[in-house]
Design a protein around this motif. Structure first.
Motif, PDB file in Angstrom:
ATOM      1  N   THR A  11       0.831  -1.203   0.000  1.00 19.32           N
ATOM      2  CA  THR A  11       0.000   0.000   0.000  1.00 19.32           C
ATOM      3  C   THR A  11       0.862   1.249   0.000  1.00 19.32           C
ATOM      4  O   THR A  11       0.607   2.195  -0.741  1.00 19.32           O
ATOM      5  N   GLU A  12       1.886   1.252   0.831  1.00 20.95           N
ATOM      6  CA  GLU A  12       2.783   2.410   0.883  1.00 20.95           C
ATOM      7  C   GLU A  12       3.338   2.687  -0.495  1.00 20.95           C
ATOM      8  O   GLU A  12       3.308   3.810  -0.990  1.00 20.95           O
ATOM      9  N   GLN A  13       3.826   1.627  -1.115  1.00 19.82           N
ATOM     10  CA  GLN A  13       4.454   1.766  -2.418  1.00 19.82           C
ATOM     11  C   GLN A  13       3.473   2.318  -3.456  1.00 19.82           C
ATOM     12  O   GLN A  13       3.760   3.228  -4.197  1.00 19.82           O
ATOM     13  N   ILE A  39       1.272   4.888  10.634  1.00 20.29           N
ATOM     14  CA  ILE A  39       2.092   6.057  10.339  1.00 20.29           C
ATOM     15  C   ILE A  39       3.490   5.572   9.982  1.00 20.29           C
ATOM     16  O   ILE A  39       4.110   4.834  10.748  1.00 20.29           O
ATOM     17  N   HIS A  40       3.929   5.931   8.807  1.00 20.17           N
ATOM     18  CA  HIS A  40       5.267   5.566   8.319  1.00 20.17           C
ATOM     19  C   HIS A  40       6.169   6.770   8.563  1.00 20.17           C
ATOM     20  O   HIS A  40       5.946   7.841   8.003  1.00 20.17           O
ATOM     21  N   ILE A  41       7.154   6.597   9.446  1.00 16.59           N
ATOM     22  CA  ILE A  41       8.084   7.698   9.742  1.00 16.59           C
ATOM     23  C   ILE A  41       9.271   7.604   8.791  1.00 16.59           C
ATOM     24  O   ILE A  41       9.838   6.531   8.603  1.00 16.59           O
ATOM     25  N   ASP A  66      13.157  -0.346  -0.356  1.00 15.10           N
ATOM     26  CA  ASP A  66      14.100   0.223   0.599  1.00 15.10           C
ATOM     27  C   ASP A  66      13.318   0.807   1.774  1.00 15.10           C
ATOM     28  O   ASP A  66      12.649   1.829   1.640  1.00 15.10           O
ATOM     29  N   HIS A  67      13.373   0.139   2.916  1.00 16.12           N
ATOM     30  CA  HIS A  67      12.684   0.622   4.117  1.00 16.12           C
ATOM     31  C   HIS A  67      13.706   0.914   5.211  1.00 16.12           C
ATOM     32  O   HIS A  67      13.406   0.935   6.399  1.00 16.12           O
ATOM     33  N   ARG A  68      14.975   1.105   4.772  1.00 10.31           N
ATOM     34  CA  ARG A  68      16.015   1.454   5.737  1.00 10.31           C
ATOM     35  C   ARG A  68      15.735   2.865   6.245  1.00 10.31           C
ATOM     36  O   ARG A  68      15.287   3.728   5.500  1.00 10.31           O
ATOM     37  N   VAL A  80      10.320   3.727   9.674  1.00  6.59           N
ATOM     38  CA  VAL A  80       9.687   2.975  10.752  1.00  6.59           C
ATOM     39  C   VAL A  80       8.176   3.054  10.589  1.00  6.59           C
ATOM     40  O   VAL A  80       7.639   4.138  10.346  1.00  6.59           O
ATOM     41  N   ASP A  81       7.502   1.904  10.684  1.00  5.31           N
ATOM     42  CA  ASP A  81       6.042   1.922  10.660  1.00  5.31           C
ATOM     43  C   ASP A  81       5.516   1.814  12.083  1.00  5.31           C
ATOM     44  O   ASP A  81       5.981   0.988  12.862  1.00  5.31           O
ATOM     45  N   VAL A  82       4.550   2.647  12.401  1.00  3.65           N
ATOM     46  CA  VAL A  82       3.952   2.639  13.726  1.00  3.65           C
ATOM     47  C   VAL A  82       2.470   2.312  13.564  1.00  3.65           C
ATOM     48  O   VAL A  82       1.765   2.954  12.779  1.00  3.65           O
TER      49      VAL A  82
END
Ligand SMILES: [Zn+2]
Length: 179
Positions: A58-60, A165-167, A119-121, A124-126
């Motif tokens: 979904t993020e992508q 929430i994706h930080i 790339d999720h380096r 952070v997903d909350v």
């Protein structure tokens, strides 16, 4: 577990016919119970990974859609910088305020993101609904710190993705060499 269930059923017959004792049956039963627990753990783990995968997808998809997704995605660019080293400041503030740990669902690069070539380096997903009081508070903190974030609301078209929430900045595709 299926194999052990058969073994227990066979031993139960032997017990009924007086060939083995109840104590002998119980060791087989205990083994079955333990296999049941292992299966349940594995199923929970699979479910969790599937949720992570759906979130990453979904993020992508939403971030790639150039036009603003409006009511499903809140995007704050801040100063465009966030690293995992900044997380303790945020989680400490959250704990002070809400007396529980920040519910992190994906910390940096996970195997799920890796396998999807994302790339999720330093991201952070909350697991917080951006419209809940905790979610609103966290977004305000991030904005005060100029930390970029993407907030995903629940009603994401075509995906049953949990709100979160994706930080950090949006995930990009990993370079082939890094995969
Ligand atoms: Zn994320």
């Amino acid at each position: 577990m299926d194999r052990q269930a058969k073994v227990v059923a066979e031993r139960q017959k032997l017990l009924d016919n007086g060939i083995i004792s109840r104590a002998e049956l119980s060791s087989f039963q205990m083994e079955l119970d333990s296999r049941e627990r292992v299966l349940e753990l594995a199923q929970n783990r699979a479910k969790l990974l599937e949720e992570l995968r759906a979130m990453a997808e979904t993020e992508q998809r939403l971030v790639r859609a150039a036009r603003p997704a409006g009511d499903v995605l809140i995007r704050y660019d801040g100063d465009g910088m966030f690293s995992l080293a900044d997380l303790p400041t945020i989680s400490t503030e959250f704990e002070k305020r809400f007396h529980r740990a920040l519910p992190v669902s994906a910390l940096g690069q996970t195997l799920v993101h890796q396998s999807m070539g994302l790339d999720h380096r330093n991201r952070v997903d909350v697991a917080l609904n951006p419209d809940s009081s905790e979610g609103v508070w966290l977004r305000q903190l991030l904005e005060k710190l100029h930390v970029p974030y993407l907030a995903f609301r629940s009603a994401v078209a075509g995906a049953a993705t949990a709100p979160h929430i994706h930080i950090g900045t949006g995930s990009t595709r990993l370079k082939l060499a890094a995969r």
